[in-house]
Every structure is written in structure tokens, then in C-alpha cells.
Design a protein around this motif. Structure first.
Motif, mmCIF file in Angstrom:
data_model
loop_
_atom_site.group_PDB
_atom_site.id
_atom_site.type_symbol
_atom_site.label_atom_id
_atom_site.label_comp_id
_atom_site.label_asym_id
_atom_site.label_seq_id
_atom_site.Cartn_x
_atom_site.Cartn_y
_atom_site.Cartn_z
ATOM 1 N N MET A 22 5.184 8.524 14.631
ATOM 2 C CA MET A 22 4.002 7.795 14.041
ATOM 3 C C MET A 22 4.246 6.266 13.780
ATOM 4 N N ASN A 23 3.075 5.476 13.887
ATOM 5 C CA ASN A 23 3.193 4.116 13.453
ATOM 6 C C ASN A 23 2.261 3.689 12.565
ATOM 7 N N ILE A 24 2.400 3.955 11.247
ATOM 8 C CA ILE A 24 1.234 3.933 10.315
ATOM 9 C C ILE A 24 1.216 2.221 9.898
ATOM 10 N N THR A 25 0.105 1.974 9.798
ATOM 11 C CA THR A 25 -0.136 0.423 9.153
ATOM 12 C C THR A 25 -1.227 0.518 8.224
ATOM 13 N N VAL A 26 -1.008 -0.157 7.072
ATOM 14 C CA VAL A 26 -2.133 -0.122 5.959
ATOM 15 C C VAL A 26 -2.538 -1.434 5.816
ATOM 16 N N PHE A 27 -3.624 -1.797 6.087
ATOM 17 C CA PHE A 27 -4.452 -3.189 5.805
ATOM 18 C C PHE A 27 -4.923 -2.948 4.255
ATOM 19 N N SER A 28 -4.373 -3.839 3.346
ATOM 20 C CA SER A 28 -4.636 -3.884 2.063
ATOM 21 C C SER A 28 -4.962 -5.328 1.527
ATOM 22 N N ARG A 29 -5.188 -5.266 0.279
ATOM 23 C CA ARG A 29 -5.496 -6.476 -0.448
ATOM 24 C C ARG A 29 -4.896 -6.238 -2.020
ATOM 25 N N LYS A 30 -4.132 -7.397 -2.448
ATOM 26 C CA LYS A 30 -3.481 -7.464 -3.537
ATOM 27 C C LYS A 30 -4.321 -6.972 -4.757
ATOM 28 N N GLY A 31 -4.152 -5.932 -5.812
ATOM 29 C CA GLY A 31 -5.050 -5.769 -6.838
ATOM 30 C C GLY A 31 -6.143 -4.712 -6.469
ATOM 31 N N CYS A 32 -6.198 -4.355 -5.131
ATOM 32 C CA CYS A 32 -7.011 -3.101 -4.807
ATOM 33 C C CYS A 32 -6.561 -1.791 -5.313
ATOM 34 N N MET A 33 -7.196 -1.058 -6.027
ATOM 35 C CA MET A 33 -6.989 0.097 -6.647
ATOM 36 C C MET A 33 -6.759 1.113 -5.674
ATOM 37 N N LYS A 34 -7.516 1.246 -4.609
ATOM 38 C CA LYS A 34 -7.831 2.289 -3.668
ATOM 39 C C LYS A 34 -6.371 2.241 -2.604
ATOM 40 N N CYS A 35 -6.285 0.622 -2.632
ATOM 41 C CA CYS A 35 -5.100 0.206 -1.615
ATOM 42 C C CYS A 35 -3.755 0.738 -2.273
ATOM 43 N N MET A 36 -3.459 0.539 -3.549
ATOM 44 C CA MET A 36 -2.590 1.221 -4.207
ATOM 45 C C MET A 36 -2.099 2.723 -4.100
ATOM 46 N N MET A 37 -3.361 3.255 -4.375
ATOM 47 C CA MET A 37 -3.586 4.775 -4.239
ATOM 48 C C MET A 37 -3.071 5.367 -2.941
ATOM 49 N N THR A 38 -3.424 4.958 -2.076
ATOM 50 C CA THR A 38 -3.130 5.011 -0.508
ATOM 51 C C THR A 38 -1.557 4.745 -0.231
ATOM 52 N N LYS A 39 -1.198 3.674 -0.649
ATOM 53 C CA LYS A 39 0.403 3.298 -0.488
ATOM 54 C C LYS A 39 0.989 4.389 -1.355
ATOM 55 N N ARG A 40 0.738 4.799 -2.642
ATOM 56 C CA ARG A 40 1.500 5.849 -3.403
ATOM 57 C C ARG A 40 1.356 7.159 -2.799
ATOM 58 N N PHE A 41 0.125 7.396 -2.208
ATOM 59 C CA PHE A 41 0.126 8.708 -1.267
ATOM 60 C C PHE A 41 1.015 8.936 -0.135
ATOM 61 N N LEU A 42 1.106 7.929 0.692
ATOM 62 C CA LEU A 42 1.965 7.849 1.605
ATOM 63 C C LEU A 42 3.324 7.535 1.276
#
Length: 76
Positions: free
Chosen positions: A1-21
Motif C-alpha cells: 500500500m502507498n497511502i496518501t492523505v490530502f488534508s488541511r490543518k484544523g479540518c475535523m474530518k481530516c483529523m478523524m481520517t488520520k486517527r482511523f488510519l
């Protein structure tokens, strides 16, 4: 796997996604689209309007926080 997360600081859904991973011990690279103009331009070209964007080997797995799509994509 070669997973990339495109995100933005302060984005709640971004934080939830990174926590899940992280909770599933999946390694990923994070790209902050506010700091990487080329990444943001690429996402716009793909028609993406919602962050985060999760990719595996340059293929979009999901946009937004979508546990079910990530579970399916990463066989969890």
C-alpha cells in the motif's frame, strides 16, 4: 500500500481520517494542501471539493471521512 492523505490543518474530518488510519496501523503520507499548491491544483483538476482525500497508489479511495470505503480498500 502507498497511502496518501490530502488534508488541511484544523479540518475535523481530516483529523478523524488520520486517527482511523493510525488506529489500524496503516502507514500514510500526509500532504497539507494549504502548503502544497501543486497538490491542491491536482485535486481541483480531479474535481474534488471535499477534504480529506485518501489515495492508495494514486487512486482515490474516498473523499471526506468514510470508514466503510477505507475498510473495504484496505481489507480491514
Amino acid at each position: 500500500m502507498n497511502i496518501t492523505v490530502f488534508s488541511r490543518k484544523g479540518c475535523m474530518k481530516c483529523m478523524m481520517t488520520k486517527r482511523f488510519l493510525n488506529e489500524h496501523n496503516l502507514d500514510f503520507k500526509e500532504v497539507d494542501v494549504d502548503e502544497d499548491e501543486a497538490a491542491m491544483a491536482r485535486l481541483r483538476k480531479l474535481g474534488v471539493k471535499i477534504l480529506p482525500v485518501v489515495e492508495d497508489s494514486n487512486k482515490v479511495v474516498c473523499t471526506g471521512f468514510d470508514q466503510e470505503k477505507m475498510k473495504k480498500a484496505f481489507n480491514l
